[in-house]
Design an enzyme around this catalytic site. Structure first.
Site, PDB file in Angstrom:
ATOM      1  N   GLY A   1       0.804  -1.225   0.000  1.00 36.88           N
ATOM      2  CA  GLY A   1       0.000   0.000   0.000  1.00 36.88           C
ATOM      3  C   GLY A   1       0.832   1.268   0.000  1.00 36.88           C
ATOM      4  O   GLY A   1       0.308   2.362  -0.175  1.00 36.88           O
TER       5      GLY A   1
ATOM      6  N   ASN B   1       4.686  -0.345  12.977  1.00 44.45           N
ATOM      7  CA  ASN B   1       3.910   0.238  11.883  1.00 44.45           C
ATOM      8  C   ASN B   1       4.012   1.764  11.838  1.00 44.45           C
ATOM      9  O   ASN B   1       3.631   2.376  10.846  1.00 44.45           O
ATOM     10  CB  ASN B   1       2.443  -0.185  11.973  1.00 44.45           C
ATOM     11  N   TYR B   2       4.516   2.372  12.919  1.00 44.99           N
ATOM     12  CA  TYR B   2       4.816   3.809  12.878  1.00 44.99           C
ATOM     13  C   TYR B   2       6.343   3.940  12.782  1.00 44.99           C
ATOM     14  O   TYR B   2       6.998   4.563  13.613  1.00 44.99           O
ATOM     15  CB  TYR B   2       4.275   4.524  14.120  1.00 44.99           C
TER      16      TYR B   2
ATOM     17  N   HIS C   1       2.333   2.856   2.465  1.00 44.88           N
ATOM     18  CA  HIS C   1       2.149   3.791   3.584  1.00 44.88           C
ATOM     19  C   HIS C   1       3.293   3.790   4.586  1.00 44.88           C
ATOM     20  O   HIS C   1       3.203   4.442   5.623  1.00 44.88           O
ATOM     21  CB  HIS C   1       0.837   3.474   4.319  1.00 44.88           C
TER      22      HIS C   1
HETATM   23  P1  FDA Z   1       4.121  -0.422   2.381  1.00 46.16           P
HETATM   24  O1  FDA Z   1       3.764  -1.009   1.088  1.00 46.16           O
HETATM   25  O2  FDA Z   1       4.855   0.869   2.373  1.00 46.16           O
HETATM   26  O3  FDA Z   1       4.905  -1.504   3.234  1.00 46.16           O
HETATM   27  C1  FDA Z   1       5.368  -1.294   4.548  1.00 46.16           C
HETATM   28  C2  FDA Z   1       6.510  -2.262   4.841  1.00 46.16           C
HETATM   29  O4  FDA Z   1       6.073  -3.597   4.643  1.00 46.16           O
HETATM   30  C3  FDA Z   1       7.707  -2.081   3.921  1.00 46.16           C
HETATM   31  O5  FDA Z   1       8.881  -2.435   4.613  1.00 46.16           O
HETATM   32  C4  FDA Z   1       7.447  -3.077   2.809  1.00 46.16           C
HETATM   33  O6  FDA Z   1       8.607  -3.472   2.095  1.00 46.16           O
HETATM   34  C5  FDA Z   1       6.829  -4.230   3.580  1.00 46.16           C
HETATM   35  N1  FDA Z   1       5.886  -4.980   2.752  1.00 46.16           N
HETATM   36  C6  FDA Z   1       4.793  -4.475   2.138  1.00 46.16           C
HETATM   37  N2  FDA Z   1       4.163  -5.453   1.489  1.00 46.16           N
HETATM   38  C7  FDA Z   1       4.863  -6.596   1.681  1.00 46.16           C
HETATM   39  C8  FDA Z   1       4.700  -7.935   1.241  1.00 46.16           C
HETATM   40  N3  FDA Z   1       3.684  -8.274   0.463  1.00 46.16           N
HETATM   41  N4  FDA Z   1       5.605  -8.841   1.626  1.00 46.16           N
HETATM   42  C9  FDA Z   1       6.649  -8.499   2.408  1.00 46.16           C
HETATM   43  N5  FDA Z   1       6.857  -7.242   2.849  1.00 46.16           N
HETATM   44  C10 FDA Z   1       5.966  -6.292   2.493  1.00 46.16           C
HETATM   45  N6  FDA Z   1      -1.375   1.561  11.436  1.00 46.16           N
HETATM   46  C11 FDA Z   1      -2.254   1.034  12.345  1.00 46.16           C
HETATM   47  O7  FDA Z   1      -1.937   0.063  13.021  1.00 46.16           O
HETATM   48  N7  FDA Z   1      -3.505   1.577  12.475  1.00 46.16           N
HETATM   49  C12 FDA Z   1      -3.933   2.628  11.730  1.00 46.16           C
HETATM   50  O8  FDA Z   1      -5.063   3.084  11.880  1.00 46.16           O
HETATM   51  C13 FDA Z   1      -3.015   3.198  10.785  1.00 46.16           C
HETATM   52  N8  FDA Z   1      -3.365   4.276  10.021  1.00 46.16           N
HETATM   53  C14 FDA Z   1      -2.474   4.809   9.120  1.00 46.16           C
HETATM   54  C15 FDA Z   1      -2.830   5.924   8.346  1.00 46.16           C
HETATM   55  C16 FDA Z   1      -1.933   6.476   7.442  1.00 46.16           C
HETATM   56  C17 FDA Z   1      -2.339   7.665   6.611  1.00 46.16           C
HETATM   57  C18 FDA Z   1      -0.640   5.912   7.302  1.00 46.16           C
HETATM   58  C19 FDA Z   1       0.354   6.516   6.335  1.00 46.16           C
HETATM   59  C20 FDA Z   1      -0.281   4.801   8.054  1.00 46.16           C
HETATM   60  C21 FDA Z   1      -1.183   4.249   8.981  1.00 46.16           C
HETATM   61  N9  FDA Z   1      -0.832   3.144   9.757  1.00 46.16           N
HETATM   62  C22 FDA Z   1      -1.733   2.624  10.660  1.00 46.16           C
HETATM   63  C23 FDA Z   1       0.512   2.558   9.622  1.00 46.16           C
HETATM   64  C24 FDA Z   1       0.490   1.394   8.641  1.00 46.16           C
HETATM   65  O9  FDA Z   1      -0.066   0.268   9.297  1.00 46.16           O
HETATM   66  C25 FDA Z   1       1.918   1.052   8.189  1.00 46.16           C
HETATM   67  O10 FDA Z   1       2.507   2.159   7.563  1.00 46.16           O
HETATM   68  C26 FDA Z   1       1.929  -0.170   7.250  1.00 46.16           C
HETATM   69  O11 FDA Z   1       3.212  -0.717   7.214  1.00 46.16           O
HETATM   70  C27 FDA Z   1       1.494   0.196   5.857  1.00 46.16           C
HETATM   71  O12 FDA Z   1       1.370  -0.935   5.043  1.00 46.16           O
HETATM   72  P2  FDA Z   1       1.403  -0.743   3.454  1.00 46.16           P
HETATM   73  O13 FDA Z   1       1.285  -2.050   2.808  1.00 46.16           O
HETATM   74  O14 FDA Z   1       0.453   0.324   3.070  1.00 46.16           O
HETATM   75  O15 FDA Z   1       2.854  -0.112   3.294  1.00 46.16           O
END
Ligand code: FDA
Length: 535
Positions: A113, A477-478, A115
């Site tokens: 995602g 996650n933060y 994020h």
């Molecule tokens: P992204 O794709 O950036 O991945 C994050 C990490 O995981 C990276 O190191 C990536 O390489 C790894 N990764 C991703 N997909 C993978 C896969 N398929 N296999 C292996 N590794 C993988 N948290 C929470 O607990 N409660 C909340 O309400 C919120 N709200 C929130 C709002 C906003 C606006 C943001 C920016 C963030 C949050 N978060 C949150 C934090 C969020 O849970 C955290 O940033 C997550 O890691 C985001 O996951 P993504 O897949 O979107 O990120």
């Protein structure tokens, strides 16, 4: 500590390892051409490979890269950018990308995602590098009868919630509030949301997963074994493989839930209410979750910001039951019937995401508005004193920030029933709440950038006496690179990584490193804060 006890020979070993690792990981100047060539040879859909691969020469490269960037801090000219982005449609294309990365030495990042607070899914300081973007892996297969679902990692939370609600009005999933967050990163780091006191974190409700390991094998829970399955539920996915999908248990919710937001200013006893909240938030009925936001409003006459405490709440039941419950546990807030609204669980997702009047289909969007952002986290095991609250108030009035906010998320309930070692996420029994500090700004330029970043670091420093200690805990996650980073290249020392590892994982950090050493001894899956291989 560990370093002091080492013999001279032992201190030399990491250095030798460093030299070896850097040379073995270095990519050739043509690594990205070789990588693309290798992909075309190894992808089962070689005819369409050009549609999956983007380099800076492609017109759509920028838009594909930015499609999942959620923080303007990582769009600056100085931000490193991938030389290749792969957007696979089939699992075999991810396997091919892993194979070709190993063949050519071009490191990869994995994005679901996008994020990540430090952009680690698409920004790497090991240059050049490639990104595998999994946004096409976004199917959700809900099984109402068995109350389970298989969710592919590129799915956003909004899409997951929408698909569950399409099938059932009384099933839900306990995960985050922001609909555009991806389940790939979010689930692997914990996953906290508005029904977590009742049903736990996302990781507490994962029953299976599919992952591609460093050897390109697709493994489910049984095939990967319990150690690796343990590690990817809270230890972050990025250190262990490419997660493809999760099998989750859905949880029951009533047809109607109740939400409210009550704002109180300093003049309306905000400090006393915050103090009271700290004493009840983790102990109230598990059906009730009250988040607390402290922010500043530009309303006071002396030009100072007036402090506002906002109590934002979800109750798994109707107003009739909520009012006496609040009267019993938090009467000082003076919650009135008019403050409360009953709605379905899926409508509450829109409410907490800040939408009003939009149709549910907005949950299917992958994108939302963008700003510059820096976040940090803390944990409380006991309430902050008034002196500590005054630090927050003082900082909210300092630094001329565009937007600053301190969010307190209560724990207790189901979260604290899970033992500290059941998952890598250690913030369980005894944790009162998580604190999330945020600075958000839109103004361009270095001055605004530095002002907001400096403010955030100062706030974090000044809060040290009032939050958890030994370790001063943080939520993965933060993610926060200020807590420390691994060494450059392929080399990561356990001692160096412990600085941040203990904060995120406490006593689970060592076990994570043991799992890492077993499943990825060459440290292929790595980033600035990935789990280290034990020397
Ligand atoms: P992204 O794709 O950036 O991945 C994050 C990490 O995981 C990276 O190191 C990536 O390489 C790894 N990764 C991703 N997909 C993978 C896969 N398929 N296999 C292996 N590794 C993988 N948290 C929470 O607990 N409660 C909340 O309400 C919120 N709200 C929130 C709002 C906003 C606006 C943001 C920016 C963030 C949050 N978060 C949150 C934090 C969020 O849970 C955290 O940033 C997550 O890691 C985001 O996951 P993504 O897949 O979107 O990120």
């Amino acid at each position: 500590m560990q370093l002091k006890m080492m013999t001279p020979m032992a201190t030399l070993l990491p250095l030798l390892f460093l030299l070896f690792s850097i040379s073995s990981a270095a990519s050739s100047p043509h690594a990205h051409d070789d990588f693309i060539h290798c992909l075309s040879l190894h992808s089962s859909n070689s005819n369409s490979i050009s549609k999956l691969v983007y380099t800076p020469h492609n017109q759509s490269y920028e838009s594909v890269l930015e499609s999942s960037v959620r923080n303007l801090r990582f769009t600056l000219p100085k931000t490193p950018k991938p030389v290749v982005i792969v957007t696979p449609l089939h699992e075999s294309e991810i396997q091919a990308a892993i194979h070709c990365s190993k063949q050519t030495g071009l490191p990869i990042r994995v994005r679901s995602g996008g994020h990540d607070y430090e952009g680690l899914s698409y920004v790497s300081h090991e240059s050049p590098y490639a990104v595998i973007d999994l946004q096409n892996f976004d199917s959700v297969d809900v099984d109402v009868e068995n109350r389970t679902a298989w969710v592919q990692v590129g799915t956003t939370l909004g899409r997951l919630y929408y698909r569950i609600a399409e099938k059932s009005k009384t099933l839900a999933f306990p995960a985050g509030v922001c609909p555009t967050v991806g389940v790939g990163g979010h689930f692997s780091g914990g996953g906290y949301g508005m029904i977590s006191r009742k049903h736990g974190l996302a990781i507490d409700n994962i029953i299976d997963a599919r992952l591609i390991d460093v050897n390109g094998r697709i493994l489910d829970r049984k095939a990967m074994g319990e150690d690796l399955f343990w590690a990817i539920r809270g230890g972050g996915g990025a250190s262990f493989g490419v997660i493809l999908s999760w099998k989750i248990n859905l949880v029951p919710v009533p047809k109607n839930v109740t939400v409210f937001t009550v704002n109180r200013s300093s003049e309306q006893n905000a400090t006393q209410l915050i103090d009271r909240w700290q004493n009840i938030a983790d102990k109230v009925d598990d059906d009730l979750l009250i988040r607390l936001y402290i922010s500043g409003t530009n309303s006071s006459q002396d030009g100072k910001k007036s402090i506002q405490a906002s109590f934002v709440s979800m109750y798994l039941g109707g107003i009739e039951k909520l009012l006496p419950l609040m009267q019993e546990s938090f009467p000082e807030l003076g919650l009135a019937r008019e403050d409360c609204t009953e709605m379905s669980w899926i409508e509450s997702i829109l409410y907490f995401a800040g939408y009003s009047g939009e149709s549910l289909e907005i949950l299917l969007n992958r994108t939302s508005s963008l700003a510059y952002f820096k976040g940090k986290s803390d944990y409380l095991t006991e309430p902050i004193s008034e002196k500590g609250l005054n630090v927050i108030y003082k900082m909210i009035n300092e630094g001329n920030l565009e937007t600053s906010e301190v969010l307190f998320s209560p724990y207790g309930g189901r979260i604290s029933e899970v033992s500290e070692s059941d998952t890598p996420f250690p913030h369980r029994s005894g944790t009162l709440c998580n604190i999330h500090y945020a600075a958000v700004w839109e103004q361009e330029g270095a001055e605004a950038f530095n002002r907001h970043m400096k403010w955030m670091r100062k706030l974090y420093k000044e809060m040290a006496p009032y939050v958890s200690k030994s370790p001063r805990a943080a939520y993965l996650n933060y993610r926060d690179l200020d807590l420390g980073v691994n060494g450059k290249g392929n080399y990561t020392s356990y001692a160096q990584a412990s600085i941040w590892g203990i904060r995120y994982f406490s006593n689970n950090f060592r076990r994570l490193a043991q799992v890492k050493t077993k499943v990825d001894p060459s440290n292929f899956f790595r980033n600035e804060q990935s789990i280290p291989v034990l020397a």
